[in-house]
Design a protein around this motif. Sequence first.
Motif, PDB file in Angstrom:
ATOM      1  N   ASP A 229     -30.808 -40.214  16.098  1.00 43.19           N
ATOM      2  CA  ASP A 229     -30.039 -39.982  14.876  1.00 43.19           C
ATOM      3  C   ASP A 229     -30.799 -39.139  13.856  1.00 43.19           C
ATOM      4  O   ASP A 229     -30.195 -38.370  13.095  1.00 43.19           O
ATOM      5  CB  ASP A 229     -29.651 -41.321  14.242  1.00 43.19           C
ATOM      6  CG  ASP A 229     -28.578 -42.045  15.038  1.00 43.19           C
ATOM      7  OD1 ASP A 229     -27.884 -41.367  15.821  1.00 43.19           O
ATOM      8  OD2 ASP A 229     -28.440 -43.270  14.896  1.00 43.19           O
TER       9      ASP A 229
ATOM     10  N   ALA B 180     -22.077 -36.900  13.494  1.00 47.35           N
ATOM     11  CA  ALA B 180     -22.828 -37.882  14.269  1.00 47.35           C
ATOM     12  C   ALA B 180     -21.956 -39.019  14.773  1.00 47.35           C
ATOM     13  O   ALA B 180     -22.247 -39.615  15.797  1.00 47.35           O
ATOM     14  CB  ALA B 180     -23.969 -38.434  13.429  1.00 47.35           C
ATOM     15  N   HIS B 181     -20.901 -39.355  14.057  1.00 48.77           N
ATOM     16  CA  HIS B 181     -20.143 -40.553  14.402  1.00 48.77           C
ATOM     17  C   HIS B 181     -18.645 -40.254  14.538  1.00 48.77           C
ATOM     18  O   HIS B 181     -17.813 -41.094  14.235  1.00 48.77           O
ATOM     19  CB  HIS B 181     -20.360 -41.634  13.341  1.00 48.77           C
ATOM     20  CG  HIS B 181     -21.801 -42.026  13.192  1.00 48.77           C
ATOM     21  ND1 HIS B 181     -22.503 -42.654  14.185  1.00 48.77           N
ATOM     22  CD2 HIS B 181     -22.683 -41.828  12.179  1.00 48.77           C
ATOM     23  CE1 HIS B 181     -23.754 -42.864  13.792  1.00 48.77           C
ATOM     24  NE2 HIS B 181     -23.892 -42.367  12.584  1.00 48.77           N
TER      25      HIS B 181
ATOM     26  N   ARG C  24     -25.883 -41.216  18.462  1.00 48.61           N
ATOM     27  CA  ARG C  24     -25.210 -39.931  18.410  1.00 48.61           C
ATOM     28  C   ARG C  24     -25.040 -39.360  19.817  1.00 48.61           C
ATOM     29  O   ARG C  24     -25.858 -39.598  20.699  1.00 48.61           O
ATOM     30  CB  ARG C  24     -26.027 -38.963  17.533  1.00 48.61           C
ATOM     31  CG  ARG C  24     -25.398 -37.589  17.333  1.00 48.61           C
ATOM     32  CD  ARG C  24     -26.124 -36.848  16.225  1.00 48.61           C
ATOM     33  NE  ARG C  24     -27.511 -36.616  16.567  1.00 48.61           N
ATOM     34  CZ  ARG C  24     -27.951 -35.512  17.201  1.00 48.61           C
ATOM     35  NH1 ARG C  24     -27.084 -34.590  17.588  1.00 48.61           N
ATOM     36  NH2 ARG C  24     -29.232 -35.360  17.443  1.00 48.61           N
TER      37      ARG C  24
END
Length: 626
Positions: A218, A415-416, A266
């Motif tokens: 991350d 990332a999400h 990620r």
Amino acid sequence: MEHAIYLITLVGTALVVAAAFSSLIAFRFGAPLLLLFLCIGLATGTDGLGIQFDNARVAYFAGSLALAVILFDSGFGTPLNALRQAAAPALSLATFGVLLTTGLIGAAAHYLLDLSWLESFLLGAAVASTDAAAVFFLLRAGEINLRERVRSTLEVESGTNDPIAIFLTITLVEVIAAHANPEANVLVTNLILGFLVNMGLGAIVGVLGGLAIVRLVDRLNLDHGLLPIFVLTLSLMVFAAAGAIGGSGFLAVYTAGLIAGNSDIRAVTILKRFQDGMSWLAQIIMFLILGLFATPSQFPAIMVPAIALGLFLMFIARPVAVWLCLIPFRLPRPEVAFVSWVGLRGAVSILLAITPLLGGLENGRTIFNAAFIIVLVSLVIQGWTVGPLARRLGLIVPARLGPLDKVELELPGSAHHELLAYRVAPGSPVARGERIPRWARPSLVLRDGRSMRFQDMGRLAAGDQVYIFVPDRYPRLLDKLFASRAVVEPEDADFFGAFAVDPARSAAELEAAYGPGLTEAEQRQTVGALVTARLGGNAEYADRVLLGPIELIVRDVDDKGRITGLGLSFEPTAPVARVPIFLSAGEIGDRLGAFIRKWRKPAEARMATHVEDAPEPPVEKASTES
């Protein structure tokens, strides 16, 4: 030198290509894939095409690294709900089950192979663990939709029992190599202390390593092409670090994968695809090397006792160990019987059988050959019967979803979040007008080569390509909305009952309509709560509860295990094979209670008869004297 490099590369890649092609045969005929890989290795080895490979250290080193890769991928792909559902029985099998299997096989090997007691237990430890890859490949190849509880138990057991078998094997090799003959109590004490230290350090390093992997992925903005290699390298560092300080590297790498796979890491889609391919490559390399290392011409000398040991393992040792480990858990007998049978031995057993050769034991080659034959017997007999046995025991359930065309895309800098591309299948809920939930944000629709905004499309039609922007841990509701209806076989048409029942309705309505004989407390519950209570507090897809003249079937549960769909059937369930053994603790208690009540009734009846037949006691007459 240059010519040798080309020749070695040509032979090695040809073996991998042959193994990859053999998977087509396995998928077509449901054959055990591991068996085909081993046979390719045997056919090209010393007694086959003549490739000489007898370096035990190289075989063990390559096999250990391949096993670490497989275990990390296994942990990464194990969801937490499966772990919660099956942790207790699976861990019982992975610990006490391995010990019991080691003891039983060791006792049999002592008399069949004329080995010392420690060498016999060493062979037992080598073949005490199951092979997850072989089991789940067979389930996939045979298109077997196994009950979730059974599948989760096998998956978690297979991922956690290898470190314990490895610890036992290596410890026994060290004791025998040191020419020690410890007393039984000293050996047991040392094993327990060593086990606690080995597993404890492995678990600690695995937890810390898993958290570090998630944090580094991350925090570091690595290229998507480099990221999977970075994660794989970190997992091998966790494996090596745990082993370097005296811990179980295999438990550490499995734990690290479990933590990383169940966190908001990620690029999870890219990681899963890469690790799936690396896991396949690791399995092929490990199985081929182990097949090359074996020498089939040495097998006839111990063929008969080794086959007898394999049969003893399948029909006595494994079932006894599974039954004793699962007694405390109220699992149905068909499920216990299936778990006891699907204890396939595989590459891990052969890999562990190399350790006596590394330790220079006198009977090391005998132990290796016996373990290899036991694995072959297990794969040939058990590997071909997994599917038929599951159907025989009534553990197959119809598929929940039909065909689903979906692509998961990672977006740079998000990332999400993910971008999902669905193709609308004919007959799917969205094709019939079902609305897409608000938390999903459809952004684009492709129809007949034209792209338009979702808001301008109106109702979706079959064949439309829909792009939806969602969080990476999106609920599986989207899959249900875009999947076509599952094709139900004729024999499964009435599997879930002819009528649907709302789980939120009152159970009192069932009592009024069908009179199943519910208690007043049960009538105050909802139908869903009643079914959950009757199932022991844990409802699963396709569970069935008999209530007098009707039967309620669980059609679906949500991510938290709550019942969201029920069916009602007036027809009795098709009988499944009766299993005369594998009673759980609850069933044993129920039978003992019934026996005691049955025994008391004649005793109470005799006592009542004795009282009736006894002469009446004399009655004193009242005095009339004043």
